[in-house]
Design a protein around this motif. Structure first.
Motif, PDB file in Angstrom:
ATOM      1  N   SER A   1      22.070  14.806  98.030  1.00  0.00           N
ATOM      2  CA  SER A   1      23.527  14.719  98.023  1.00  0.00           C
ATOM      3  C   SER A   1      24.016  13.836  96.875  1.00  0.00           C
TER       4      SER A   1
ATOM      5  N   ALA B   1      29.257  12.936 102.381  1.00  0.00           N
ATOM      6  CA  ALA B   1      28.512  13.871 103.226  1.00  0.00           C
ATOM      7  C   ALA B   1      27.428  13.154 104.020  1.00  0.00           C
TER       8      ALA B   1
ATOM      9  N   SER C   1      28.959  11.378 106.894  1.00  0.00           N
ATOM     10  CA  SER C   1      29.247  12.348 107.962  1.00  0.00           C
ATOM     11  C   SER C   1      27.983  12.711 108.724  1.00  0.00           C
TER      12      SER C   1
ATOM     13  N   THR D   1      22.764  20.751 109.266  1.00  0.00           N
ATOM     14  CA  THR D   1      24.030  20.050 109.063  1.00  0.00           C
ATOM     15  C   THR D   1      24.305  19.862 107.584  1.00  0.00           C
TER      16      THR D   1
ATOM     17  N   TYR E   1      27.597  21.078 104.500  1.00  0.00           N
ATOM     18  CA  TYR E   1      28.229  20.340 103.408  1.00  0.00           C
ATOM     19  C   TYR E   1      28.029  21.062 102.081  1.00  0.00           C
TER      20      TYR E   1
ATOM     21  N   ALA F   1      31.925  18.401 111.224  1.00  0.00           N
ATOM     22  CA  ALA F   1      32.433  19.036 110.000  1.00  0.00           C
ATOM     23  C   ALA F   1      33.953  19.128 110.024  1.00  0.00           C
TER      24      ALA F   1
ATOM     25  N   THR G   1      33.969  15.398 108.132  1.00  0.00           N
ATOM     26  CA  THR G   1      33.704  15.812 106.753  1.00  0.00           C
ATOM     27  C   THR G   1      34.966  16.315 106.057  1.00  0.00           C
ATOM     28  N   TRP G   2      35.661  17.240 106.680  1.00  0.00           N
ATOM     29  CA  TRP G   2      36.874  17.788 106.074  1.00  0.00           C
ATOM     30  C   TRP G   2      37.931  16.700 105.835  1.00  0.00           C
TER      31      TRP G   2
END
Length: 573
Positions: free
Chosen positions: A353, A364, A367, A405, A409, A481, A485-486
């Motif tokens: 990431s 990410a 999260s 998961t 992302y 998510a 995340t969003w």
């Protein structure tokens, strides 16, 4: 006047509301886990992670669900009486599986056998008011404390019959009988049941047995002989049974002697130390004959008594149990291997990431960590509510769930790249990308969830642990998510720092975007230079009569007479 647009058509995202929803769910789960856990926020581990014994009880025949549930409850009560921490009793298909962690699991093999059913003559009886019980502190999980309780109860409730009769009026029946199944059969006993408290004599020795020999109990009852129903002769419900009377078997002869010695007196039938019936002997039972117990009990009570006489406390009988022993050292090694695999997975996801998405990759990973925390607390809660134990296969499901998961992302971030490539700025590309990526994330996770559910339903044993954690991490992936995340990425898109290539790792997309813009400018310039009125400089050749040719440009204007080219023949005119 511009048309009225619905609020949902141009409503802005609400990231703080979504993050608040996630924190509220996490807080509630933490409170629930603290409320039910008795060893802190530590999930229950399977025996393959901490060592112990797994006993699989396979029923004889095809019992119905109600009998399996009753057998599970009874066995769980017996397990609690052993004082072994972390023991679980679960139904897997038509089997009952017991897991006893730790090295001291010698009693696990006997948990699925019928309860101890004994027979004692009644020396004294007194009624007990309903609800008049002595609270007993539970010592589950502490075998030493249970042993001390049993020793103290024996001093109070067993010994000389005359002393027990004097002590009976002040004795209060315990709320939880710690002496259940642990009483000394050679001594008199104070026991409770049937709304009364009793002083009972020792369990009779079988005829011809020495003082330390076998005594009369439920093992001498012929199982197939037990029946219950309504007796036309007595006009009451009746339970009938008989004792063994074959060569070398003294059950029936001992019972015949006992009925003769206690004629017109009560004989108590005890199940794990509790009096379940105390009928008055109306006549001597001949050797080999059946005995009938009649009374004012209902048909259900008669059936329950018959089941206790036939099987002990269990409504079904089992084959010889399958016992698997796992050394504690092997369980520790498995646990360390599982934790190492999870740590490696986390580090690899963090490295990937950060390398490809820079600060967005860090968001990410945050999260992902919150998703793991939510899953962990849920496992703790389920361990103390439905007896779920995390095993090595379950850890494998968690590790795979980490990768799935991270896939969500990647889908989101790659969709942002597509929007940037199409010429959108970073701030507008994020909500556009989420609109399409969210559908992909839900669809992909639904496929995984369906597979996990099917695997859990069809599989047994450790495979179900893998399917359970895989399905759980899938659900948590979708939830995190949308709620973490969003909102994180959306809030980041409103900051100029995250729009820079070094922060989002999408510098190449800006290069492609600049190249696309330059090409569009070149195309527009070429179009302007090609001529007026939409003339794009494309010509067409027309063959006339006599071989004459003419070339005219393709134009959006209609061809008039003045514009129409002439042929050689027309010029000669």
């Amino acid at each position: 006047m511009s048309p009225v647009r619905s609020r949902g058509a141009d409503a802005r995202p609400r990231p703080w509301a979504l993050l608040s929803a996630f924190l509220l769910v996490l807080f509630i789960l933490f409170l629930a886990a603290f409320a039910v856990a008795d060893r802190g926020l530590t999930p229950k581990l399977g025996i393959d992670l901490q060592g112990g014994t797994r006993v699989t009880l396979i029923p004889i025949g095809e019992p119905d669900e109600a009998d399996l549930q009753l057998a599970q409850d009874i066995i769980r009560d017996r397990v609690d009486g052993l004082g072994v921490a972390g023991t679980s009793v679960v139904i897997e298909g038509s089997n009952i599986v017991l897991t006893v962690p730790g090295e001291d699991s010698s009693q696990a093999r006997d948990l699925g056998t019928t309860s101890q059913l004994t027979i004692r003559p009644v020396l004294q009886v007194q009624p007990v008011a309903e609800g008049d019980v002595e609270p007993v502190p539970a010592e589950k999980g502490d075998s030493e404390a249970v042993a001390r309780e049993v020793a103290e109860a024996r001093e109070v409730r067993q010994g000389d019959p005359a002393e027990l009769i004097e002590r009976l009026p002040e004795f209060r029946c315990p709320e939880r009988d710690v002496l259940a199944g642990f009483d000394d059969q050679s001594q008199a006993l104070i026991a409770c049941g049937e709304g009364a408290k009793y002083v009972l004599g020792p369990v009779p020795l079988l005829n011809g047995e020495p003082e330390d020999g076998d005594r009369l109990d439920g093992q001498q009852i012929v199982k197939d002989s037990v029946s219950s129903g309504f007796s036309q002769q007595a006009g009451q419900n009746e339970v009938s049974f008989r004792f063994t009377a074959g060569p070398g078997e003294q059950g029936s002869a001992t019972w015949s002697r006992l009925t003769q010695e206690n004629l017109q007196r009560q004989i108590a039938i005890l199940l794990d130390g509790e009096v379940i019936s105390a009928p008055v002997v109306q006549g001597v039972t001949p050797v080999g004959s059946a005995t009938s117990i009649t009374g004012s009990f209902s048909m259900d009570e008669a059936s329950s008594l018959a089941a206790n006489l036939r099987y002990g406390a269990l409504p079904i009988s089992f084959e010889d149990p399958n016992v698997d022993n796992v050394p504690a050292s092997l369980g520790l090694a498995s646990l360390e291997a599982g934790l190492l695999a999870g740590a490696i997975g986390f580090l690899l996801v963090l490295a990937y990431s950060a390398l490809y998405y820079r600060l967005l990759g860090v968001l990410a990973f945050v999260s992902l960590s919150l998703s793991f925390l939510l899953t962990y607390v849920t496992l703790v809660f389920l361990g103390y509510t439905i007896d779920y134990s995390l095993d090595l296969a379950g850890i494998a499901g968690l590790v795979i769930g980490i990768g799935m998961t991270a896939d969500s992302y990647v889908v989101f971030f790659e969709r942002i790249k597509d929007e940037l490539r199409d010429g959108h700025r970073f701030r507008s590309a994020v909500p556009r990308a989420w609109k399409s990526a969210s559908r992909t994330i839900v669809t992909g996770n639904m496929v995984s969830l369906i597979g996990a559910v099917v695997l859990y339903v069809l599989a047994t044993g450790e495979v179900r642990g893998f399917a359970f954690t895989l399905g759980l991490t899938t659900v948590m992936d979708v939830f995190v998510a949308f709620t973490v995340t969003w909102p994180f990425v959306y809030l980041a898109s409103t900051r100029s720092t995250f729009a820079k290539p070094w922060a989002n790792g999408m510098g190449r997309m800006e290069t492609l975007q600049a190249a696309a813009a330059h090409q569009r400018r070149l195309d527009q310039k070429a179009e302007r230079e090609s001529g007026q009125s939409g003339d794009r400089g494309v010509s067409a050749t027309i063959n006339g009569p006599g071989g004459a040719t003419a070339t005219l440009p393709r134009s959006a204007r209609p061809v008039t007479g003045s514009d129409r080219p002439t042929t050689d023949e027309e010029e000669g005119r």
